[in-house]
Design a protein around this motif. Structure first.
Motif, mmCIF file in Angstrom:
data_model
loop_
_atom_site.group_PDB
_atom_site.id
_atom_site.type_symbol
_atom_site.label_atom_id
_atom_site.label_comp_id
_atom_site.label_asym_id
_atom_site.label_seq_id
_atom_site.Cartn_x
_atom_site.Cartn_y
_atom_site.Cartn_z
ATOM 1 N N LYS A 150 30.451 24.203 89.997
ATOM 2 C CA LYS A 150 30.373 23.968 88.556
ATOM 3 C C LYS A 150 30.217 22.482 88.264
ATOM 4 N N LEU A 151 30.977 21.653 88.949
ATOM 5 C CA LEU A 151 30.865 20.207 88.771
ATOM 6 C C LEU A 151 29.497 19.712 89.238
ATOM 7 N N ALA A 152 29.032 20.210 90.366
ATOM 8 C CA ALA A 152 27.722 19.804 90.877
ATOM 9 C C ALA A 152 26.617 20.187 89.899
ATOM 10 N N ARG A 153 26.675 21.392 89.341
ATOM 11 C CA ARG A 153 25.658 21.837 88.376
ATOM 12 C C ARG A 153 25.721 21.007 87.088
ATOM 13 N N THR A 154 26.934 20.654 86.658
ATOM 14 C CA THR A 154 27.077 19.814 85.466
ATOM 15 C C THR A 154 26.414 18.462 85.690
ATOM 16 N N LEU A 155 26.670 17.856 86.841
ATOM 17 C CA LEU A 155 26.092 16.550 87.141
ATOM 18 C C LEU A 155 24.578 16.627 87.327
ATOM 19 N N GLU A 156 24.106 17.708 87.959
ATOM 20 C CA GLU A 156 22.659 17.886 88.117
ATOM 21 C C GLU A 156 21.984 18.028 86.760
ATOM 22 N N ALA A 157 22.561 18.851 85.894
ATOM 23 C CA ALA A 157 21.974 19.052 84.562
ATOM 24 C C ALA A 157 22.016 17.756 83.759
ATOM 25 N N GLU A 158 23.129 17.035 83.831
ATOM 26 C CA GLU A 158 23.248 15.766 83.099
ATOM 27 C C GLU A 158 22.203 14.781 83.579
ATOM 28 N N SER A 159 21.986 14.715 84.878
ATOM 29 C CA SER A 159 21.025 13.732 85.392
ATOM 30 C C SER A 159 19.604 14.083 84.997
ATOM 31 N N GLY A 160 19.324 15.354 84.785
ATOM 32 C CA GLY A 160 18.008 15.742 84.297
ATOM 33 C C GLY A 160 17.853 15.561 82.797
ATOM 34 N N PHE A 161 18.926 15.781 82.040
ATOM 35 C CA PHE A 161 18.868 15.696 80.577
ATOM 36 C C PHE A 161 18.918 14.259 80.058
ATOM 37 N N ASN A 162 19.480 13.337 80.826
ATOM 38 C CA ASN A 162 19.632 11.992 80.278
ATOM 39 C C ASN A 162 18.351 11.166 80.333
ATOM 40 N N ASP A 163 17.390 11.567 81.132
ATOM 41 C CA ASP A 163 16.143 10.808 81.229
ATOM 42 C C ASP A 163 15.390 10.722 79.901
ATOM 43 N N PRO A 164 15.244 11.831 79.150
ATOM 44 C CA PRO A 164 14.545 11.697 77.864
ATOM 45 C C PRO A 164 15.236 10.723 76.910
ATOM 46 N N LEU A 165 16.567 10.717 76.879
ATOM 47 C CA LEU A 165 17.274 9.773 76.009
ATOM 48 C C LEU A 165 17.038 8.345 76.472
ATOM 49 N N ALA A 166 17.072 8.116 77.776
ATOM 50 C CA ALA A 166 16.824 6.766 78.288
ATOM 51 C C ALA A 166 15.407 6.314 77.963
ATOM 52 N N VAL A 167 14.431 7.218 78.080
ATOM 53 C CA VAL A 167 13.047 6.872 77.734
ATOM 54 C C VAL A 167 12.963 6.505 76.253
ATOM 55 N N LEU A 168 13.620 7.284 75.407
ATOM 56 C CA LEU A 168 13.625 6.999 73.970
ATOM 57 C C LEU A 168 14.257 5.640 73.686
ATOM 58 N N LEU A 169 15.371 5.336 74.344
ATOM 59 C CA LEU A 169 16.023 4.036 74.154
ATOM 60 C C LEU A 169 15.118 2.886 74.584
ATOM 61 N N VAL A 170 14.412 3.063 75.687
ATOM 62 C CA VAL A 170 13.516 2.005 76.168
ATOM 63 C C VAL A 170 12.349 1.812 75.209
ATOM 64 N N ILE A 171 11.784 2.914 74.711
ATOM 65 C CA ILE A 171 10.662 2.804 73.772
ATOM 66 C C ILE A 171 11.103 2.113 72.484
ATOM 67 N N VAL A 172 12.240 2.521 71.931
ATOM 68 C CA VAL A 172 12.741 1.899 70.705
ATOM 69 C C VAL A 172 13.099 0.438 70.964
ATOM 70 N N GLY A 173 13.790 0.175 72.066
ATOM 71 C CA GLY A 173 14.164 -1.195 72.390
ATOM 72 C C GLY A 173 12.955 -2.083 72.624
ATOM 73 N N GLY A 174 11.955 -1.562 73.338
ATOM 74 C CA GLY A 174 10.734 -2.326 73.577
ATOM 75 C C GLY A 174 9.982 -2.614 72.281
ATOM 76 N N SER A 175 9.961 -1.625 71.393
ATOM 77 C CA SER A 175 9.296 -1.825 70.094
ATOM 78 C C SER A 175 10.021 -2.873 69.272
ATOM 79 N N LEU A 176 11.350 -2.800 69.238
ATOM 80 C CA LEU A 176 12.132 -3.793 68.499
ATOM 81 C C LEU A 176 11.937 -5.189 69.089
ATOM 82 N N TYR A 177 11.883 -5.254 70.412
ATOM 83 C CA TYR A 177 11.692 -6.527 71.068
ATOM 84 C C TYR A 177 10.320 -7.107 70.726
ATOM 85 N N LYS A 178 9.295 -6.252 70.716
ATOM 86 C CA LYS A 178 7.952 -6.701 70.383
ATOM 87 C C LYS A 178 7.886 -7.181 68.935
#
Length: 184
Positions: A150-178
């Motif tokens: 159960k813990l392994a599946r939680t961590l696997e799912a979290e590691s797959g789900f957090n990438d879209p949020l990180a991409v969104l943060l980078v895009i917003v941050g890069g736009s603000l920086y520009k």
């Protein structure tokens, strides 16, 4: 590079990647380690088969290879974890993926600002870039571990789900920086 040559190179790299995965299983090391070594070997600092320094075309090639590699990594992780295994841990995984990624980006960003003498915006952008965990490492390490499923599946799912949020943060941050750079 011609289309035929590009297809041959991509196929060869895919075959080498499969071989690296099989070898990693026998050596009992994460496949990611061998993938990194393979990338270093074929790159401009190794055999020089792919030159990543220099022209803008090389930068575009490196970006394209990176996007394809990320897609394959996420696809492989999705194949290993079915919906029936993810559904029971979905709530915890999504909480970790959203709040955990945000907190990691913020803490890393402000520490980068303080320790590396970056502007707050530059620090937050750096925090956003490194906030998500590497799915390939998580997937490969947890498959062979002895922690509870159960813990392994939680961590696997979290590691797959957090990438879209990180991409969104980078895009917003890069736009603000520009925007900040253009207004300065």
């Amino acid at each position: 590079m011609e289309d035929g040559t590009l297809i041959l190179v991509a196929g060869s790299l895919l075959a080498l990647g499969i071989g690296a995965t099989l070898l990693a299983g026998r050596l009992r090391v994460p496949g990611l380690v061998l993938f990194l070594l393979l990338g270093m070997a074929i790159g401009s600092d190794g055999l020089g088969l792919i030159d990543f320094g220099g022209s803008e075309h090389d930068v575009e090639l490196a970006r394209t290879i990176g996007i394809i590699a990320l897609s394959l990594i996420l696809f492989e992780g999705g194949l290993a974890a079915g919906w029936s295994e993810i559904r029971p841990v979905l709530r915890g995984a999504l909480s970790l993926a959203t709040f955990g990624t945000l907190v990691t980006a913020l803490v890393t960003g402000f520490l980068s600002h303080l320790l590396l003498d970056l502007s707050v915006l530059e620090g937050l952008l750096l925090g956003a870039v490194i906030a998500s965990t590497d799915s390939a490492a998580i997937f490969s390490v947890l498959r062979g571990s002895s922690i509870k499923r159960k813990l392994a599946r939680t961590l696997e799912a979290e590691s797959g789900f957090n990438d879209p949020l990180a991409v969104l943060l980078v895009i917003v941050g890069g736009s603000l920086y520009k925007i900040a750079a253009l207004s300065a």
